[in-house]
Design an enzyme around this catalytic site. Structure first.
Site, PDB file in Angstrom:
ATOM      1  N   LYS A  45       0.962  -1.157   0.075  1.00 44.22           N
ATOM      2  CA  LYS A  45      -0.160   0.060  -0.140  1.00 44.22           C
ATOM      3  C   LYS A  45       0.899   1.238   0.067  1.00 44.22           C
ATOM      4  O   LYS A  45       1.729   1.288   0.746  1.00 44.22           O
ATOM      5  CB  LYS A  45      -0.939  -0.131   1.122  1.00 44.22           C
ATOM      6  CG  LYS A  45      -1.599   1.457   1.640  1.00 44.22           C
ATOM      7  CD  LYS A  45      -2.955   1.426   0.780  1.00 44.22           C
ATOM      8  CE  LYS A  45      -3.634   2.604   1.097  1.00 44.22           C
ATOM      9  NZ  LYS A  45      -4.733   2.969   0.083  1.00 44.22           N
ATOM     10  N   CYS A 139      -3.470   7.832  -7.980  1.00 41.59           N
ATOM     11  CA  CYS A 139      -4.574   7.982  -7.354  1.00 41.59           C
ATOM     12  C   CYS A 139      -5.364   9.369  -7.699  1.00 41.59           C
ATOM     13  O   CYS A 139      -4.592  10.490  -7.532  1.00 41.59           O
ATOM     14  CB  CYS A 139      -3.982   8.077  -5.883  1.00 41.59           C
ATOM     15  SG  CYS A 139      -5.315   8.001  -4.601  1.00 41.59           S
ATOM     16  N   LYS A 177       3.282   3.406 -12.311  1.00 42.52           N
ATOM     17  CA  LYS A 177       1.904   3.162 -12.250  1.00 42.52           C
ATOM     18  C   LYS A 177       1.185   4.087 -12.964  1.00 42.52           C
ATOM     19  O   LYS A 177       1.107   5.496 -12.193  1.00 42.52           O
ATOM     20  CB  LYS A 177       1.328   2.776 -11.026  1.00 42.52           C
ATOM     21  CG  LYS A 177      -0.294   2.399 -10.612  1.00 42.52           C
ATOM     22  CD  LYS A 177      -0.521   1.935  -9.412  1.00 42.52           C
ATOM     23  CE  LYS A 177      -1.930   1.106  -9.542  1.00 42.52           C
ATOM     24  NZ  LYS A 177      -2.238   0.804  -8.289  1.00 42.52           N
TER      25      LYS A 177
HETATM   26  C1  LIG Z   1      -9.730   0.798  -1.510  1.00 38.85           C
HETATM   27  C2  LIG Z   1      -8.635   1.189  -2.484  1.00 38.85           C
HETATM   28  C3  LIG Z   1      -7.292   1.709  -2.064  1.00 38.85           C
HETATM   29  C4  LIG Z   1      -6.420   1.778  -3.036  1.00 38.85           C
HETATM   30  N1  LIG Z   1      -5.152   2.524  -2.625  1.00 38.85           N
HETATM   31  C5  LIG Z   1      -4.248   2.478  -3.505  1.00 38.85           C
HETATM   32  C6  LIG Z   1      -3.055   2.936  -3.087  1.00 38.85           C
HETATM   33  O1  LIG Z   1      -2.589   3.394  -1.902  1.00 38.85           O
HETATM   34  N2  LIG Z   1      -2.195   3.081  -4.106  1.00 38.85           N
HETATM   35  C7  LIG Z   1      -2.308   2.822  -5.525  1.00 38.85           C
HETATM   36  O2  LIG Z   1      -1.390   2.839  -6.191  1.00 38.85           O
HETATM   37  N3  LIG Z   1      -3.577   1.980  -5.853  1.00 38.85           N
HETATM   38  C8  LIG Z   1      -4.444   1.994  -4.768  1.00 38.85           C
HETATM   39  N4  LIG Z   1      -5.699   1.571  -5.318  1.00 38.85           N
HETATM   40  C9  LIG Z   1      -6.002   1.078  -6.681  1.00 38.85           C
HETATM   41  C10 LIG Z   1      -5.405  -0.472  -7.101  1.00 38.85           C
HETATM   42  O3  LIG Z   1      -4.292  -0.656  -6.630  1.00 38.85           O
HETATM   43  C11 LIG Z   1      -5.865  -0.806  -8.445  1.00 38.85           C
HETATM   44  O4  LIG Z   1      -5.073   0.054  -9.246  1.00 38.85           O
HETATM   45  C12 LIG Z   1      -7.320  -0.627  -8.814  1.00 38.85           C
HETATM   46  O5  LIG Z   1      -8.280  -1.004  -7.694  1.00 38.85           O
HETATM   47  C13 LIG Z   1      -7.731  -1.366 -10.072  1.00 38.85           C
HETATM   48  O6  LIG Z   1      -7.628  -2.760  -9.690  1.00 38.85           O
HETATM   49  P1  LIG Z   1      -8.991  -3.738  -9.446  1.00 38.85           P
HETATM   50  O7  LIG Z   1      -9.654  -3.488 -10.559  1.00 38.85           O
HETATM   51  O8  LIG Z   1      -8.314  -5.168  -9.253  1.00 38.85           O
HETATM   52  O9  LIG Z   1      -9.281  -3.352  -8.052  1.00 38.85           O
HETATM   53  C14 LIG Z   1      -6.690   1.329  -4.261  1.00 38.85           C
HETATM   54  C15 LIG Z   1      -7.829   0.778  -4.784  1.00 38.85           C
HETATM   55  C16 LIG Z   1      -8.739   0.526  -3.928  1.00 38.85           C
HETATM   56  C17 LIG Z   1     -10.185  -0.150  -3.999  1.00 38.85           C
END
Ligand SMILES: Cc1cc2nc3c(=O)[nH]c(=O)nc-3n(C[C@H](O)[C@H](O)[C@H](O)COP(=O)(O)O)c2cc1C
Length: 434
Positions: A45, A139, A177
């Protein structure tokens, strides 16, 4: 048995399934359990710099979109980067990496867009022994307003500049990213490459408001009567992510650049598709948050079984295989002709295909008095809408008919023989009758 081992940027992991940077990877307790469940790697994270603590909202952080069966299709969040101290996170990362040398541990970082901030944090991250870093330029909420996250990811010059600092002050692989909240994903990807990035990962979440509460008249999730846009992810975003991965994989300037694919990966099949589209591995967030860490076991067994069936002995065997088949619209073969075919054995006579075709498409489906639905080949333009609205999978299929010729003035198919589809040997009902 197929070998699922991957070596992404020289970082080995037993399978291509990494957990994306998010709550599942926020602490040692989670990451240890994730590794025990079988995940090949994690992106921790996102860490921020020391300084004013990161404070999350204390109301609901998530909004969602569901299918009719209440299955979660899209998740929206307004969470920030880690709100735990940098020191605690670094200590935990060090311990975890030491105990799991065979798993990938990547550290996600987001600090202000100033050289000193990166110069300060990078040696401390390097000292953890983690395998690499991922720069969170994606983000879209909370941090972007402070000049970080997608505020950086939307400006290719900033991406290049920060990537260069990271390559200067950190010796291991640097993954950038990307945010999908831009017009053309190729520009930030090229900037990352120019800055010296070893790979790109995508997508981060998409700007979104999932719903409005019609009693309080506020966006949801609602915090004390107000709401804000959040980041959207989960199965609903997979098509957007897949297209962006394809764009980078086939762009001459970024072709061959390693890609870690993220966005809606829920099953082994999603992962196989991203890998076929050029990704070296995949990252997962929402599926783990929805079904728990053990979901990776289904991904591993499913991918492995499919690879065995197809004769792929390694991930490398089919990586990027679909990329040459992605093209621009003008290169599609206009002489390729299909027609819809309704299986009368499977049809439940709901009439959705008829309503869709009659009201919104090409009036190519006929309904008899006793509700038998048949396709009028001469009217069918093969749009596929009936296939997509039919509630019975496989009931309506698109069958290829002999190559037609297109009259480019009228857009009509003027093939000599496709009109006689009912008796054509390619027609499955004819074949079945023989
Ligand atoms: C609750 C939550 C918190 C997230 N926090 C971060 C983060 O701290 N850093 C980051 O690069 N991406 C963060 N993401 C994005 C995820 O790493 C990912 O890029 C995004 O959810 C797409 O993948 P998925 O469709 O499998 O969820 C977060 C996603 C969610 C749902």
């Amino acid at each position: 048995m197929a070998d699922l081992t991957t070596e992404f940027l020289g970082i080995k992991s037993p399978n291509p399934f990494w957990l994306a940077s998010a709550p599942p990877t926020d602490k040692e307790y989670n990451v240890r359990r994730a590794f025990e469940a079988g995940w090949g790697g994690v992106v921790w994270k996102t860490l921020g710099s020391e300084g004013p603590p990161v404070v999350n909202v204390n109301g609901p952080r998530y909004g969602a979109i569901w299918g009719a069966d209440r299955r979660l299709l899209g998740l929206n969040n307004i969470e920030l980067i880690t709100d735990r101290s940098l020191e605690t996170n670094l200590e935990e990362i060090t311990r975890v990496k030491k105990d799991y040398p065979d798993r990938a541990v990547i550290v996600s970082i987001m600090v202000p867009c100033e050289e000193q901030a990166w110069k300060d944090i990078l040696p401390r991250v390097e000292a953890t022994g983690a395998d690499g870093i991922e720069l969170n330029f994606g983000c879209p909420h909370g941090m972007a307003e402070r000049g970080m996250g997608s505020a950086v990811g939307q400006v290719p010059e900033y991406i290049q500049m920060v990537t260069e600092w990271c390559k200067q002050y950190y010796s291991k692989p640097v993954i950038v990213k990307l945010t999908p909240n831009i017009t053309d994903i190729r520009y930030p990807a090229r900037a990352a490459k120019t800055g010296g990035a070893d790979a790109v990962s995508l997508i981060n979440t998409i700007n979104s408001i999932t719903s409005v509460n019609l009693d309080s008249m506020a966006p949801e999730p609602t915090i004390g009567g107000k709401g804000t846009h959040g980041g959207y992810c989960g199965p609903a975003v997979k098509p957007i992510a897949l297209n962006m991965v394809a764009e980078i994989a086939r762009c001459p300037q970024t072709h061959g650049m390693p890609i870690s694919a993220i966005g809606g990966v829920t099953t082994w099949k999603d992962a196989a598709e991203f890998i076929a589209m050029g990704a070296g591995n995949v990252q997962v967030c929402t599926a783990a948050m929805t079904y728990g860490f053990k979901v990776v076991q289904e991904m591993i067994t499913g991918l492995s079984a499919w690879m065995d069936e197809k004769g792929h002995s390694s991930i490398q065997d089919f990586m990027g295989s679909a990329v040459p088949n992605v093209t621009d619209w003008q290169y599609l073969d206009l002489n390729y002709v299909t027609k819809a075919k309704i299986s009368q054995d499977d049809c439940i006579k709901c009439g959705r295909c008829f309503a869709a075709c009659e009201d919104t498409s090409h009036q190519a489906i006929e309904m008899s008095e006793d509700r038998v639905f048949t396709v009028k080949d001469d009217e069918c333009v093969a749009c596929n809408l009936c296939v997509n609205v039919c509630p019975i999978e496989g009931c309506i299929t698109m069958e290829e008919v002999p190559a037609g010729e297109i009259d480019l003035r009228t857009g009509e198919v003027v093939s000599a023989d496709h009109g006689d589809w009912t008796t054509h040997p390619n027609n499955p009902s004819v074949t079945a009758a023989e």
